[in-house]
Write a protein that holds these residues in place. Structure first.
Motif, PDB file in Angstrom:
ATOM      1  N   ALA A 163      32.456  38.955  40.562  1.00  0.00           N
ATOM      2  CA  ALA A 163      33.450  38.660  39.524  1.00  0.00           C
ATOM      3  C   ALA A 163      34.492  39.786  39.473  1.00  0.00           C
ATOM      4  CB  ALA A 163      32.766  38.476  38.173  1.00  0.00           C
ATOM      5  N   VAL A 164      34.024  41.039  39.561  1.00  0.00           N
ATOM      6  CA  VAL A 164      34.944  42.188  39.522  1.00  0.00           C
ATOM      7  C   VAL A 164      35.923  42.143  40.702  1.00  0.00           C
ATOM      8  CG1 VAL A 164      35.084  44.717  39.729  1.00  0.00           C
ATOM      9  CG2 VAL A 164      33.394  43.685  38.206  1.00  0.00           C
ATOM     10  N   ALA A 165      35.436  41.659  41.850  1.00  0.00           N
ATOM     11  CA  ALA A 165      36.276  41.594  43.055  1.00  0.00           C
ATOM     12  C   ALA A 165      37.476  40.666  42.870  1.00  0.00           C
ATOM     13  CB  ALA A 165      35.448  41.150  44.253  1.00  0.00           C
ATOM     14  N   THR A 166      37.377  39.733  41.951  1.00  0.00           N
ATOM     15  CA  THR A 166      38.505  38.835  41.698  1.00  0.00           C
ATOM     16  C   THR A 166      39.517  39.473  40.738  1.00  0.00           C
ATOM     17  OG1 THR A 166      37.500  37.643  39.839  1.00  0.00           O
ATOM     18  CG2 THR A 166      36.994  36.819  42.048  1.00  0.00           C
ATOM     19  N   ARG A 167      39.292  40.745  40.409  1.00  0.00           N
ATOM     20  CA  ARG A 167      40.173  41.515  39.529  1.00  0.00           C
ATOM     21  C   ARG A 167      40.418  40.823  38.181  1.00  0.00           C
ATOM     22  NH1 ARG A 167      44.955  43.499  43.491  1.00  0.00           N
ATOM     23  NH2 ARG A 167      43.661  44.427  45.098  1.00  0.00           N
ATOM     24  N   PRO A 168      39.355  40.612  37.455  1.00  0.00           N
ATOM     25  CA  PRO A 168      39.492  39.875  36.202  1.00  0.00           C
ATOM     26  C   PRO A 168      40.125  40.690  35.081  1.00  0.00           C
ATOM     27  CG  PRO A 168      37.270  40.666  36.419  1.00  0.00           C
ATOM     28  CD  PRO A 168      37.973  41.048  37.692  1.00  0.00           C
ATOM     29  N   LYS A 169      40.818  40.005  34.225  1.00  0.00           N
ATOM     30  CA  LYS A 169      41.236  40.599  32.949  1.00  0.00           C
ATOM     31  C   LYS A 169      40.206  40.214  31.905  1.00  0.00           C
ATOM     32  CE  LYS A 169      46.142  40.557  33.986  1.00  0.00           C
ATOM     33  NZ  LYS A 169      46.475  39.463  34.932  1.00  0.00           N
ATOM     34  N   LYS A 198      40.025  49.000  28.768  1.00  0.00           N
ATOM     35  CA  LYS A 198      41.324  48.431  28.429  1.00  0.00           C
ATOM     36  C   LYS A 198      41.800  47.401  29.455  1.00  0.00           C
ATOM     37  CE  LYS A 198      44.468  52.123  30.088  1.00  0.00           C
ATOM     38  NZ  LYS A 198      43.826  52.168  31.374  1.00  0.00           N
ATOM     39  N   ASP A 199      41.264  47.482  30.684  1.00  0.00           N
ATOM     40  CA  ASP A 199      41.684  46.534  31.710  1.00  0.00           C
ATOM     41  C   ASP A 199      40.800  45.293  31.787  1.00  0.00           C
ATOM     42  OD1 ASP A 199      43.793  48.160  32.424  1.00  0.00           O
ATOM     43  OD2 ASP A 199      42.579  49.291  33.863  1.00  0.00           O
ATOM     44  N   ILE A 200      39.556  45.449  31.369  1.00  0.00           N
ATOM     45  CA  ILE A 200      38.644  44.295  31.424  1.00  0.00           C
ATOM     46  C   ILE A 200      38.044  44.010  30.043  1.00  0.00           C
ATOM     47  CG2 ILE A 200      36.623  43.238  32.509  1.00  0.00           C
ATOM     48  CD1 ILE A 200      36.994  44.874  34.944  1.00  0.00           C
ATOM     49  N   THR A 201      38.282  42.797  29.606  1.00  0.00           N
ATOM     50  CA  THR A 201      37.718  42.301  28.361  1.00  0.00           C
ATOM     51  C   THR A 201      36.475  41.509  28.744  1.00  0.00           C
ATOM     52  OG1 THR A 201      39.948  42.111  27.479  1.00  0.00           O
ATOM     53  CG2 THR A 201      38.244  40.803  26.374  1.00  0.00           C
ATOM     54  N   ILE A 202      35.403  41.667  27.979  1.00  0.00           N
ATOM     55  CA  ILE A 202      34.168  40.976  28.371  1.00  0.00           C
ATOM     56  C   ILE A 202      33.628  40.095  27.244  1.00  0.00           C
ATOM     57  CG2 ILE A 202      31.762  41.255  29.124  1.00  0.00           C
ATOM     58  CD1 ILE A 202      32.548  43.734  30.632  1.00  0.00           C
TER      59      ILE A 202
END
Ligand code: ADP
Ligand code: MG
Length: 249
Positions: A163-169, A198-202
């Motif tokens: 999932a991280v590899a898809t550069r998620p927001k 700040k770059d990834i909301t979970i």
């Protein structure tokens, strides 16, 4: 947070969302805003509509009626792949690795899928990007191992790494900890905590209350497709309707 902060603009806005399967209402008029960088917990008994809500956010399900707004854009009409391109990623309850591939290859697929292939032209650059993510997710030593050789907890981590590899927001984790031992739960929890920022909301969906309590800045509880409580973890847990919903299952 200061009142005049630009991050006050929600990252995700769910507006009056309803989802029916035939005559059955799985989600009933659900509205919620999620701010950038937020660690948001989603709880509720089995069948309360958590995965359905995620499917509506990812685009797997069409909403009828209701709106999904992402970074100010109405994405309600968009198919899943276009939502992914905008930065919405999910990890599945049941990991779905490509079994014939190595861990690094699995991530490469995710990287290409996100369109990074255009930017990272050389094989070396792509490999470096994959290795950076494996480092971040604690899987460096497994890069060239076949996915079939991973333990359960490593599979969950690889699921998050993909999932991280898809550069998620926005990263949505649907029960990434189910079936793990308590020390493994802590490992996945630490990983999610380290990814959030700040770059990834979970959005974390979780049955393990200790984990969701520790992780979340805010928790929303669904019951029979409706929001029965939303707020700080301790407030939600103390809510009588939440306690009833859980005792009832
Ligand atoms: P949760 O993730 O909270 O356990 P779900 O969102 O998976 O719950 O399911 C909510 C309700 O919607 C359940 O009663 C489930 O049976 C029903 N449901 C979910 N997906 C479908 C579907 N594709 N078709 C019919 N009913 C569904
Ligand atoms: Mg579910």
């Amino acid at each position: 947070m200061t009142s005049a902060n630009v991050t006050d603009t929600p990252l995700l806005q769910i507006g009056a969302l309803t989802k029916r399967f035939g005559g059955f209402t799985a989600l009933d008029n659900v509205s919620v805003d999620i701010r950038p960088g937020e660690r948001f917990g989603l709880i509720g008994p089995n069948g309360s509509g958590k995965t359905t809500l995620i499917n509506c956010i990812s685009g797997a399900f069409r909403t009828e009626p209701g709106t999904v707004t992402f970074q100010g854009e109405d994405i309600t009409p968009l198919p899943p792949y276009m939502r992914r391109r905008r930065g919405i990623a999910r990890s599945f309850q049941i990991p779905r690795p490509f079994k014939s591939m190595t861990v690094a290859e699995n991530l490469m697929v995710a990287l290409d899928f996100a369109g990074a292939a255009h930017e990272l032209v050389s094989a070396a650059e792509r490999r470096a990007a994959v290795m950076a993510i494996l480092q971040q997710t604690g899987l460096s030593s497994k890069a060239d191992a076949p996915a079939t050789r991973l333990s359960q907890v490593e599979l969950r981590k690889m699921e998050l790494a993909r999932a991280v590899a898809t550069r998620p927001k926005l990263l949505i984790s649907d029960e990434a900890m189910a079936g793990l031992s308590s020390s493994e739960v802590d490992e996945v929890l630490d990983l999610l905590m380290s990814l959030a920022g700040k770059d990834i909301t979970i959005i974390m969906i979780e049955h393990i209350m200790q984990a969701v309590m520790r992780f979340s800045e805010r928790i929303m509880c669904l019951d029979a497709g409706r929001i029965i409580a939303i707020g700080k973890p301790a407030e939600v847990m103390a809510n009588a309707r939440v306690q009833e919903a859980y005792l009832g299952t």
